[in-house]
Design an enzyme around this catalytic site. Structure first.
Site, PDB file in Angstrom:
ATOM      1  N   PRO A  18      -4.700  35.265 -28.822  1.00  0.00           N
ATOM      2  CG  PRO A  18      -4.707  32.980 -28.348  1.00  0.00           C
ATOM      3  CD  PRO A  18      -3.849  34.068 -28.917  1.00  0.00           C
ATOM      4  CG  MET A  19      -6.494  38.480 -25.546  1.00  0.00           C
ATOM      5  SD  MET A  19      -6.253  40.278 -25.540  1.00  0.00           S
ATOM      6  CE  MET A  19      -6.545  40.640 -27.287  1.00  0.00           C
ATOM      7  CD  GLN A  72      -5.074  29.194 -27.444  1.00  0.00           C
ATOM      8  OE1 GLN A  72      -5.870  29.708 -26.676  1.00  0.00           O
ATOM      9  NE2 GLN A  72      -3.851  29.673 -27.640  1.00  0.00           N
ATOM     10  CB  CYS A 102      -5.348  30.022 -20.098  1.00  0.00           C
ATOM     11  SG  CYS A 102      -6.682  30.937 -19.278  1.00  0.00           S
ATOM     12  CE  LYS A 141      -0.357  33.569 -26.176  1.00  0.00           C
ATOM     13  NZ  LYS A 141      -0.372  33.771 -24.722  1.00  0.00           N
ATOM     14  CG  ASN A 204       1.958  37.178 -25.658  1.00  0.00           C
ATOM     15  OD1 ASN A 204       1.154  36.452 -25.074  1.00  0.00           O
ATOM     16  ND2 ASN A 204       1.643  38.412 -25.988  1.00  0.00           N
ATOM     17  N   GLY A 205       4.013  39.583 -24.565  1.00  0.00           N
ATOM     18  CA  GLY A 205       4.023  40.239 -23.266  1.00  0.00           C
ATOM     19  C   GLY A 205       4.470  41.682 -23.322  1.00  0.00           C
ATOM     20  CG  ASP A 206       4.429  43.804 -20.458  1.00  0.00           C
ATOM     21  OD1 ASP A 206       3.223  43.549 -20.276  1.00  0.00           O
ATOM     22  OD2 ASP A 206       5.289  43.674 -19.569  1.00  0.00           O
ATOM     23  NE  ARG A 229      -2.358  42.425 -20.614  1.00  0.00           N
ATOM     24  CZ  ARG A 229      -1.679  42.628 -19.490  1.00  0.00           C
ATOM     25  NH1 ARG A 229      -2.301  43.090 -18.421  1.00  0.00           N
ATOM     26  NH2 ARG A 229      -0.386  42.373 -19.431  1.00  0.00           N
TER      27      ARG A 229
END
Length: 326
Positions: A18-19, A72, A102, A141, A204-206, A229
């Site tokens: 989610p973003m 969320q 967040c 999360k 999660n991440g990269d 992203r």
């Protein structure tokens, strides 16, 4: 295969992270079509749901094609989170996700998101009460910890599992890192390989390519990954990763015509959902992703991000599709 409660997932699911102002329903639908296995709404303030705020309720909207999907929520008050969970449950999502990750200052300063990493007993108490208050599976999360000196995710994951969460997604950064530096998956792997853990652990991440996704799976043993992203304006990344992991090769990238068609669909779906003006502004951050790799795109991008209306954007898209030799 991993499960969130009774929700059966494919082996190694790809999850759209989610973003805010990106992963709304129109964009989520596109990601689902290109292979995202699980979707989650943008994060929603518990207080907004309790006050019946229109923007908060709009964020809960989803299409049947988006399932399985989680709503969320975030907040700093246990009772408010319980009430918000009840409101979210009334919309019949497949699960409820709690945001304890967040890092944005305005959220943290109000005690929400990653702020709970500074008060783990409160995080655990809040989670326990939400779990008891809803029939939905509850997931979390979060991040590795507040800062480099307080990476407490192994303990956090155990305690949250003990109070009833059905899965945990871990971003491989601390709150202090925000989105800078390199994500550290080592502790994510430690959580996954902790013999006390029996719920799915998602990383999660990269993750921005098939080879990276495959490496995270093989090296750390996670049950699935979240794409954030790297999916912005790039819904076909899910197809690329799945194809790579199955065949060690990439599919052909979308043609210019396909990309233009996706942007048109995104705009037309977003206008009834968010209105013309918000659609116009929010799409501006996505054009670079939608048209990444298209030669000589910069002048077109400048026209798109300065267009005064979505109608003008549509006109520019038609010109782009008709004049580029692709």
């Amino acid at each position: 295969m991993p499960k969130i409660g009774t929700i059966e997932l494919p082996d190694f699911p790809l999850i759209l992270a989610p973003m805010e102002d990106v992963t709304d329903s129109p964009f989520r639908v596109l990601c689902k079509e290109y292979g995202a296995d699980v979707l989650v709404t943008e994060f929603i303030a518990a207080e907004g749901l309790i006050r019946d705020a229109e923007k908060s309720f709009n964020k809960m909207r989803f299409e049947p094609a988006e399932r399985p999907i989680g709503i969320q929520i975030f907040g700093d008050n246990v009772e408010s989170m319980m009430k918000a969970a009840a409101v979210a449950e009334s919309q019949h999502p497949d699960f409820l996700d709690l945001n304890f990750g967040c890092p944005v200052r305005k959220i943290v300063m109000k005690g929400g998101g990653a702020a709970l990493l500074q008060d783990i007993p409160k995080m655990v108490r809040m989670t326990a009460e939400v779990v008891k208050s809803t029939a939905l599976p509850v997931t979390v999360k979060t991040r590795l910890g507040w800062d480099e000196q307080h990476k407490e995710i192994v303990d956090i994951a155990e305690r949250l599992q003990d109070v009833g969460i059905r899965a945990i997604a871990i971003h491989g950064r601390t709150r202090a890192q925000l989105y800078g530096g390199k994500a550290d998956w080592t502790l994510i792997g430690t959580v996954k390989n902790n013999p006390r853990m029996h719920i799915p652990v998602f990383g999660n991440g990269d993750v921005d390519s098939g080879p990276v996704a495959e490496e995270m799976k093989n090296r750390y043993g996670v049950d699935g990954i979240l794409i954030g992203r790297a999916a912005t304006g790039n819904p076909w990344i899910f197809r690329e990763i799945k194809t790579w992991m199955a065949t060690r090769s990439y599919p052909e990238p979308p043609s210019l015509s396909e990309r233009v068609g996706l942007v048109r669909r995104h705009i037309l779906a977003s206008i009834p959902y968010k209105g013309d003006r918000t659609t116009l502004f929010e799409l501006r951050k996505l054009y670079s992703g939608y048209f990444k790799g298209i030669p000589d795109f910069k002048p077109w991008r400048m026209r798109l991000v300065t267009a005064p209306s979505t109608g003008e954007v549509m006109t520019i898209l038609t010109e782009l599709e008709n004049t580029q030799p692709f």
